[in-house]
Write a protein that holds these residues in place. Structure first.
Motif, short mmCIF file in Angstrom:
data_model
loop_
_atom_site.label_atom_id
_atom_site.label_comp_id
_atom_site.label_asym_id
_atom_site.label_seq_id
_atom_site.Cartn_x
_atom_site.Cartn_y
_atom_site.Cartn_z
N ILE A 151 36.70 51.01 28.51
CA ILE A 151 38.22 51.06 27.94
C ILE A 151 38.89 49.92 28.08
CG2 ILE A 151 40.00 52.41 28.62
CD1 ILE A 151 38.40 54.65 30.03
N ILE A 152 38.81 49.18 29.16
CA ILE A 152 39.74 48.06 29.45
C ILE A 152 39.09 46.70 28.55
CG2 ILE A 152 38.55 46.95 31.44
CD1 ILE A 152 41.38 46.21 32.61
N SER A 153 38.06 46.87 28.23
CA SER A 153 37.68 45.74 27.46
C SER A 153 38.07 45.76 25.93
CB SER A 153 35.93 45.30 27.61
OG SER A 153 35.44 46.58 26.88
N LYS A 154 38.30 46.78 25.63
CA LYS A 154 39.03 46.95 24.21
C LYS A 154 40.38 46.72 23.87
CE LYS A 154 35.01 50.17 23.04
NZ LYS A 154 34.63 51.51 23.11
N MET A 155 41.17 46.60 25.04
CA MET A 155 42.46 46.40 24.91
C MET A 155 43.16 45.02 24.37
SD MET A 155 43.30 49.43 25.84
CE MET A 155 45.03 49.21 25.64
N LYS A 156 44.20 45.14 23.72
CA LYS A 156 44.78 43.84 23.21
C LYS A 156 45.13 42.97 24.42
CE LYS A 156 49.06 42.21 21.21
NZ LYS A 156 49.26 41.49 21.92
N GLY A 157 45.01 41.81 24.17
CA GLY A 157 45.06 40.90 25.18
C GLY A 157 44.09 40.64 26.31
N TYR A 158 43.00 41.50 26.28
CA TYR A 158 42.18 41.43 27.36
C TYR A 158 41.27 40.25 26.98
CZ TYR A 158 37.50 42.70 29.34
OH TYR A 158 36.40 42.50 30.06
N ILE A 159 40.99 39.49 28.06
CA ILE A 159 39.72 38.39 27.93
C ILE A 159 38.68 38.73 28.43
CG2 ILE A 159 39.50 36.05 28.61
CD1 ILE A 159 42.66 35.67 28.52
N SER A 160 38.65 39.21 29.82
CA SER A 160 37.51 39.40 30.74
C SER A 160 37.81 40.15 32.08
CB SER A 160 36.46 38.12 30.99
OG SER A 160 37.26 37.36 32.01
N HIS A 161 36.88 40.59 32.92
CA HIS A 161 37.07 41.23 33.87
C HIS A 161 35.79 41.31 34.80
CE1 HIS A 161 35.46 44.93 32.28
NE2 HIS A 161 35.05 45.39 33.21
N GLU A 162 35.77 41.50 36.15
CA GLU A 162 34.72 41.54 37.11
C GLU A 162 35.18 42.44 37.93
OE1 GLU A 162 34.25 37.71 39.39
OE2 GLU A 162 35.13 36.86 37.60
N LEU A 163 33.98 42.93 38.61
CA LEU A 163 34.52 43.80 39.94
C LEU A 163 33.26 43.07 41.04
CD1 LEU A 163 35.36 46.40 41.29
CD2 LEU A 163 33.59 47.51 40.50
N GLN A 164 33.79 42.88 42.13
CA GLN A 164 33.05 42.39 43.12
C GLN A 164 33.17 43.26 44.44
OE1 GLN A 164 31.20 39.16 42.87
NE2 GLN A 164 31.77 39.02 40.98
N LYS A 165 32.06 43.43 45.17
CA LYS A 165 31.85 44.24 46.30
C LYS A 165 31.94 43.49 47.48
CE LYS A 165 29.30 48.38 47.83
NZ LYS A 165 28.12 49.08 47.61
N CYS A 166 32.77 43.65 48.37
CA CYS A 166 32.84 43.09 49.78
C CYS A 166 31.42 43.19 50.44
CB CYS A 166 34.11 43.55 50.58
SG CYS A 166 34.19 42.79 52.19
N ILE A 167 30.96 41.97 51.14
CA ILE A 167 29.89 41.96 51.89
C ILE A 167 30.17 42.70 53.56
CG2 ILE A 167 28.40 40.65 53.26
CD1 ILE A 167 28.40 38.56 50.76
N GLU A 168 31.26 42.40 53.68
CA GLU A 168 31.69 42.77 55.23
C GLU A 168 32.15 44.09 55.36
OE1 GLU A 168 31.79 38.59 55.09
OE2 GLU A 168 33.08 39.86 53.91
N GLU A 169 32.73 44.76 54.28
CA GLU A 169 33.12 46.17 54.37
C GLU A 169 32.55 46.74 53.00
OE1 GLU A 169 37.40 47.06 55.21
OE2 GLU A 169 37.55 44.93 55.81
N GLU A 170 31.79 47.60 52.81
CA GLU A 170 30.92 47.97 51.80
C GLU A 170 31.51 48.76 50.55
OE1 GLU A 170 27.08 49.48 52.27
OE2 GLU A 170 26.50 47.46 53.12
N SER A 171 32.82 49.38 51.36
CA SER A 171 33.52 50.39 50.18
C SER A 171 34.72 49.44 49.74
CB SER A 171 33.89 51.68 51.12
OG SER A 171 34.46 51.31 52.10
#
Length: 99
Positions: free
Chosen positions: A28-48
């Motif tokens: 959804i987000i990747s098709k929006m006007k002005g979008y360049i890129s995104h990433e989701l990172q998961k924390c090592i110390e707190e898994e949620s």
């Protein structure tokens, strides 16, 4: 370029489902006007705990374009029920010329 940053505290027992839904939301987000890129990172110390980084051409592409769109309603429906307290705070950053 603007960098949107959000710390996402996900309800621990729902983390796997959150990740599955996030894959759908990415489309959804990747098709929006002005979008360049995104990433989701998961924390090592707190898994949620996750960090979401989204690059936009302008601040308004996020705050007005995406947030004011029908696509944002789909994004919210897919993701917002996974967040634990505190609800994510979204901040925006711009680069600094160090040269």
């Amino acid at each position: 370029m603007i960098l949107e940053v959000a710390i996402l505290n996900v309800i621990p027992e729902l983390a796997d489902k959150f990740e599955r839904n996030f894959k759908i939301a990415s489309g959804i987000i990747s098709k929006m006007k002005g979008y360049i890129s995104h990433e989701l990172q998961k924390c090592i110390e707190e898994e949620s705990k996750y960090i979401l980084l989204v690059r936009w051409e302008t601040l308004e592409d996020h705050t007005e374009g995406f947030r004011g769109s029908k696509e944002y309603l789909e994004w919210k429906a897919l993701l917002h029920h996974f967040y634990n307290n505190p609800f994510p705070v979204v901040e925006h950053y711009r680069g600094i010329d160090l040269g």
